[in-house]
Design a protein around this motif. Structure first.
Motif, PDB file in Angstrom:
ATOM      1  N   LYS A   1       0.839  -1.204   0.000  1.00  0.00           N
ATOM      2  CA  LYS A   1       0.000   0.000   0.000  1.00  0.00           C
ATOM      3  C   LYS A   1       0.878   1.261   0.000  1.00  0.00           C
ATOM      4  N   ARG A   2       1.946   1.256   0.809  1.00  0.00           N
ATOM      5  CA  ARG A   2       2.833   2.428   0.867  1.00  0.00           C
ATOM      6  C   ARG A   2       3.534   2.654  -0.464  1.00  0.00           C
ATOM      7  N   ILE A   3       3.967   1.560  -1.087  1.00  0.00           N
ATOM      8  CA  ILE A   3       4.644   1.689  -2.391  1.00  0.00           C
ATOM      9  C   ILE A   3       3.665   2.225  -3.431  1.00  0.00           C
ATOM     10  N   CYS A   4       2.430   1.708  -3.412  1.00  0.00           N
ATOM     11  CA  CYS A   4       1.432   2.183  -4.383  1.00  0.00           C
ATOM     12  C   CYS A   4       1.105   3.659  -4.161  1.00  0.00           C
TER      13      CYS A   4
ATOM     14  N   HIS B   1       3.233   6.766  -9.753  1.00  0.00           N
ATOM     15  CA  HIS B   1       3.519   7.255 -11.111  1.00  0.00           C
ATOM     16  C   HIS B   1       4.678   6.515 -11.770  1.00  0.00           C
ATOM     17  N   ASP B   2       5.344   5.626 -11.014  1.00  0.00           N
ATOM     18  CA  ASP B   2       6.507   4.911 -11.567  1.00  0.00           C
ATOM     19  C   ASP B   2       6.277   3.408 -11.629  1.00  0.00           C
ATOM     20  N   LEU B   3       5.036   2.975 -11.391  1.00  0.00           N
ATOM     21  CA  LEU B   3       4.776   1.541 -11.306  1.00  0.00           C
ATOM     22  C   LEU B   3       4.255   0.933 -12.606  1.00  0.00           C
ATOM     23  N   ALA B   4       4.213   1.729 -13.694  1.00  0.00           N
ATOM     24  CA  ALA B   4       3.676   1.213 -14.967  1.00  0.00           C
ATOM     25  C   ALA B   4       4.309  -0.119 -15.391  1.00  0.00           C
TER      26      ALA B   4
ATOM     27  N   TYR C   1       5.272  -2.499 -13.666  1.00  0.00           N
ATOM     28  CA  TYR C   1       4.957  -3.596 -12.741  1.00  0.00           C
ATOM     29  C   TYR C   1       3.452  -3.753 -12.526  1.00  0.00           C
ATOM     30  N   ILE C   2       2.653  -2.912 -13.171  1.00  0.00           N
ATOM     31  CA  ILE C   2       1.236  -2.855 -12.815  1.00  0.00           C
ATOM     32  C   ILE C   2       0.513  -4.176 -13.098  1.00  0.00           C
ATOM     33  N   HIS C   3       0.884  -4.823 -14.208  1.00  0.00           N
ATOM     34  CA  HIS C   3       0.219  -6.089 -14.539  1.00  0.00           C
ATOM     35  C   HIS C   3       0.485  -7.126 -13.446  1.00  0.00           C
ATOM     36  N   GLU C   4       1.758  -7.204 -13.036  1.00  0.00           N
ATOM     37  CA  GLU C   4       2.126  -8.196 -12.023  1.00  0.00           C
ATOM     38  C   GLU C   4       1.446  -7.888 -10.682  1.00  0.00           C
ATOM     39  N   ILE C   5       1.441  -6.598 -10.289  1.00  0.00           N
ATOM     40  CA  ILE C   5       0.801  -6.215  -9.021  1.00  0.00           C
ATOM     41  C   ILE C   5      -0.682  -6.556  -9.049  1.00  0.00           C
ATOM     42  N   MET C   6      -1.360  -6.210 -10.144  1.00  0.00           N
ATOM     43  CA  MET C   6      -2.800  -6.459 -10.245  1.00  0.00           C
ATOM     44  C   MET C   6      -3.093  -7.962 -10.246  1.00  0.00           C
TER      45      MET C   6
ATOM     46  N   LEU D   1      -4.503  -0.457  -4.204  1.00  0.00           N
ATOM     47  CA  LEU D   1      -4.844  -0.586  -5.625  1.00  0.00           C
ATOM     48  C   LEU D   1      -5.549   0.664  -6.130  1.00  0.00           C
ATOM     49  N   GLY D   2      -6.285   1.352  -5.243  1.00  0.00           N
ATOM     50  CA  GLY D   2      -6.905   2.628  -5.614  1.00  0.00           C
ATOM     51  C   GLY D   2      -5.846   3.656  -5.985  1.00  0.00           C
TER      52      GLY D   2
END
Length: 788
Positions: free
Chosen positions: A553-556, A561-564, A566-571, A595-596
């Motif tokens: 949650k803290r990383i998100c 703005h820098d997680l593009a 990794y977004i598929h893997e996180i989701m 995730l929000g």
């Protein structure tokens, strides 16, 4: 209580209301109070006796109650009555009777010196109260007179009893003064008078403590008496200093040890002691002289002794740290005291199972650091030269104390012990934060070097506790200090993947350490790839639920703005753990909030698709539940899913995407993804309400989804105002509930001022008002309280 005969049950309890105030009737009332099984009779007796105590006749009838032939509970009432009369009705007694009353009390205390103890104590409190009313004018040398009357000769038969009675009297006198409500000028006058009487008390206490043949009970009471008097800020020099030395001598007697510790601690903890710098300096050798006894106690596992000595050392070191630091000619003595406290911090054993002493010292380290940093810069430099090495040693000690025990031992600990250890580690992490104030960036470098050596040394076997403790130290500092400029963080991020995670405690700390560096990662997004896979691996393990979810949650939040990449893997991982119910409900809410944040940073055209993918399994489950018959299990599941929607909509805020974006389509021109989802599930929510409208928890969960959405979306929520207002009106008029009012308030705040939405909001307000007025005409119920 102790010997009254129970009344004959066939004899009716007397009608006390009409009884005159005589000794016999007081005794009857006491018998009724103690032994009548009827609570109403007891209450009548209690009330009558209270009135009897406040009557003028009480000055007379209390004395016969103190006759030697009376039972203890009757004597106790007589003594209590005397105290009540003296403390509360002193003005009723003519001045010419003060002397007689004093002599009577002195005489009765002498008679009761051998007991019963409860009667003796009440008589002593009564005489103390009398002394406070008459000092200093009416009874100029009250304490000296008491000492003269009761100080026994050695050959007296009742020598010990008289001595104990005197000590009881001298102990309750300051206590009675502290409890009295007095005008400020009178309090100051009395305090001065009592302080003047210390010259009669101090030699007596010294004499009793120095007696070779004196029994322990007398010495213990003498120590307690000193504790009582130090609250009056008696001077700590001259003979008083000698008396404190006598207290230190009493520490060698096991029977007196605990009381001597209490007395010494209360004596040197008085802030007023700072006036007596020489006395404090002279106390240092006495405290340092206990170091060998402390080491022996620690070696033998004698927790009581080590605890007591530690309390003394901390009381001197902490209460007077600035005063003693300023005595530069005695710097070596104070440094030795600081090292003695350091020994207490590192005392062998695991807190709280094998030792309870180390926690006493933690606030000392903050106080010392705070005092050192409060000096002018030139003095600070000198003090830091002396104390920085001590603080580096302290870091080693604290990290050692933070070590988990072996897994076998930890498993045997009770849940209470584990919770105390957790809180203790939080206290250690707070202390490390203060230590950073003194040691600065060098502390982080020190921890990093040690962790690097530990992880790179493949030859020597290492305990996981060593790695965990060093990471714990890092995390404690990074949690509260801005480490963004530290040059060791890149190295630390590089080391973390090298950690061989062998158990839950180490894994938790790895997670929390990564979480504490989330802001740093936002400034250095290229390093996310080093640690994010570890967080996602932790996410699938139920035992790492709290640490992994809070870290993600803290990383998100910080790095969205820098997680593009990794977004598929996180989701994917998040959707999987949510569908499989790996985490408890509260952690699912945290994960949805994370995730929000993540979805908020996606391009607008991608959000709805990701949102639909994420929510579809839960919406389908909600649809199934909505068509089932109500049951406790179904209710919990419905509330859980609605809670997840609320949590997601709390943080899914795309408004920032529109800030400063020229030439793009304004937000109003395209529906907000949250609104689209809410419109899609609106009919489903109405179906749920049709079955659960009378359940306030389900209604509250439904209202929560919309309330969080309204708060986050503000004007973007506009397309739903009409239908939500209608639904709210239906909810409230069918079954009025407080949560519907809360949501109505949000709607009014945001939309009542806009003419496009005025009509539905007005209709809602009218309906809510008329419904509320109508239910106020009905009989009150528990539900009505919340609505009011």
């Amino acid at each position: 209580i102790y010997g009254m005969e129970p009344p004959d049950s066939s004899v009716q309890s007397p009608d006390l209301v009409s009884l005159e105030l005589t000794v016999e009737n007081v005794e009857k009332a006491l018998q009724q109070l103690y032994y009548d099984p009827d609570m109403e009779h007891k209450n009548v007796a209690q009330k009558w006796l209270t009135q009897a105590q406040t009557s003028r006749q009480a000055w007379q009838f209390c004395w016969p109650l103190l006759s030697p032939d009376k039972l203890p509970e009757i004597q106790f009432f007589g003594a209590s009555t005397l105290h009540t009369k003296i403390s509360c009705h002193w003005a009723d007694l003519p001045t010419d009777q003060h002397q007689t009353l004093r002599m009577q009390l002195l005489s009765h205390i002498s008679h009761f010196s051998s007991g019963p103890k409860m009667v003796l104590t009440r008589l002593c409190v009564a005489l103390a109260s009398l002394a406070l009313h008459t000092m200093p004018q009416g009874w100029p040398q009250a304490v000296a007179d008491m000492v003269r009357v009761y100080q026994p000769e050695k050959e007296e038969v009742n020598a010990n009893a008289h001595c104990l009675a005197l000590l009881e009297l001298l102990t309750v006198l300051p206590e009675e003064f502290q409890s009295y409500r007095l005008p400020q000028t009178r309090r100051a006058q009395l305090r001065e008078a009592l302080a003047g009487e210390w010259t009669a008390v101090c030699p007596l206490l010294r004499q009793l403590l120095q007696r070779q043949e004196g029994n322990s009970q007398v010495k213990e009471r003498a120590l307690r008496c000193l504790s009582s008097w130090v609250g009056l800020d008696v001077p700590l020099h001259g003979e008083s200093e000698g008396l404190l030395q006598d207290c230190f001598a009493a520490l060698s007697d096991p029977e007196l040890f605990d009381t001597a510790v209490e007395t010494i601690v209360s004596s040197i903890s008085q802030p007023d002691c700072q006036r007596y710098t020489d006395a404090l300096v002279n106390l240092m050798p006495l405290v340092l002289g206990l170091h060998d006894q402390l080491k022996a106690a620690a070696r033998d596992g004698d927790m009581e002794t080590s605890h007591g000595i530690c309390r003394i050392a901390v009381a001197l070191g902490e209460t007077h740290s600035r005063t003693l630091l300023e005595q530069v000619e005695h710097w070596q003595g104070y440094l030795a005291l600081v090292n003695m406290i350091l020994f207490c911090t590192g005392i062998p054993g695991h807190y709280p199972v094998n030792e309870t002493t180390s926690s006493l010292t933690l606030t000392f380290w903050y106080t010392l650091q705070d005092d050192i940093l409060s000096f002018e810069e030139d003095k600070q430099v000198v003090y830091l030269q002396v104390y920085r090495p001590v603080y580096f040693q302290l870091v080693d000690v604290l990290l050692h104390k933070a070590h988990f025990p072996s897994e076998q031992d930890y498993t045997s600990w009770s849940s209470d012990d584990k919770e105390q250890f957790r809180i203790y580690r939080v206290d250690i992490s707070d202390t490390l934060m203060y230590v950073y104030e003194i040691l600065g960036a060098e502390l982080l470098s020190n921890l990093y070097d040690r962790l690097g050596r530990l992880l790179m040394d493949t030859e020597r076997p290492k305990a996981w506790q060593d790695t965990e403790a060093l990471l714990f130290g890092f995390q404690a500092i990074a949690e509260t200090i801005d480490v963004n400029y530290s040059d060791v963080i890149p190295g630390l991020i590089g080391l973390i993947p090298r950690i061989s995670i062998s158990n839950i405690q180490l894994a938790d700390t790895v997670m929390y350490t990564i979480g504490s560096l989330a802001e740093w990662l936002a400034d250095h997004p290229m390093m996310l790839g080093n640690v994010l896979p570890m967080v996602l691996q932790g996410l699938v393990k139920a035992e790492l639920s709290v640490s992994s979810v809070s870290t993600l949650k803290r990383i998100c939040r910080e790095c969205r703005h820098d997680l593009a990449p990794y977004i598929h893997e996180i989701m994917t991982v998040s959707q999987d753990v949510l569908v499989k119910d790996i985490h408890k409900s509260s952690q699912c809410m945290w994960l949805m909030q994370g995730l929000g944040f993540l979805l908020s940073a996606l391009p607008m055209e991608e959000i709805l698709g990701s949102l639909t993918t994420l929510l579809t399994p839960h919406i389908q489950r909600l649809d199934t539940l909505a068509h089932q018959e109500p049951s406790p299990t179904a209710k919990l599941s419905i509330i859980h899913i609605l809670g997840m929607l609320s949590s997601l909509f709390t943080t899914l805020d795309i408004s920032r995407q529109d800030e400063g974006s020229e030439g793009t389509t304004p937000a109003q021109a395209r529906p907000n993804p949250v609104v689209v989802v809410l419109q899609q599930v609106f009919t489903l929510i109405q179906t749920i309400l049709s079955k659960w409208l009378s359940d306030s928890e389900v209604v509250e969960a439904v209202c929560g989804v919309f309330e969080r959405s309204v708060k986050t979306l503000l004007n973007d929520f506009a397309p739903m105002v009409q239908q939500l207002s209608e639904m709210l009106g239906q909810i409230y008029s069918a079954f009025p509930q407080a949560s519907a009012l809360d949501l109505t308030r949000q709607m009014v705040h945001i939309f009542a001022g806009e003419k496009d939405h005025f009509s539905p909001i007005q209709a809602l307000i009218e309906l809510v008002t008329s419904t509320t007025l109508s239910i106020f005409q009905q009989e009150a119920s528990d539900r009505l309280t919340d609505i009011i």
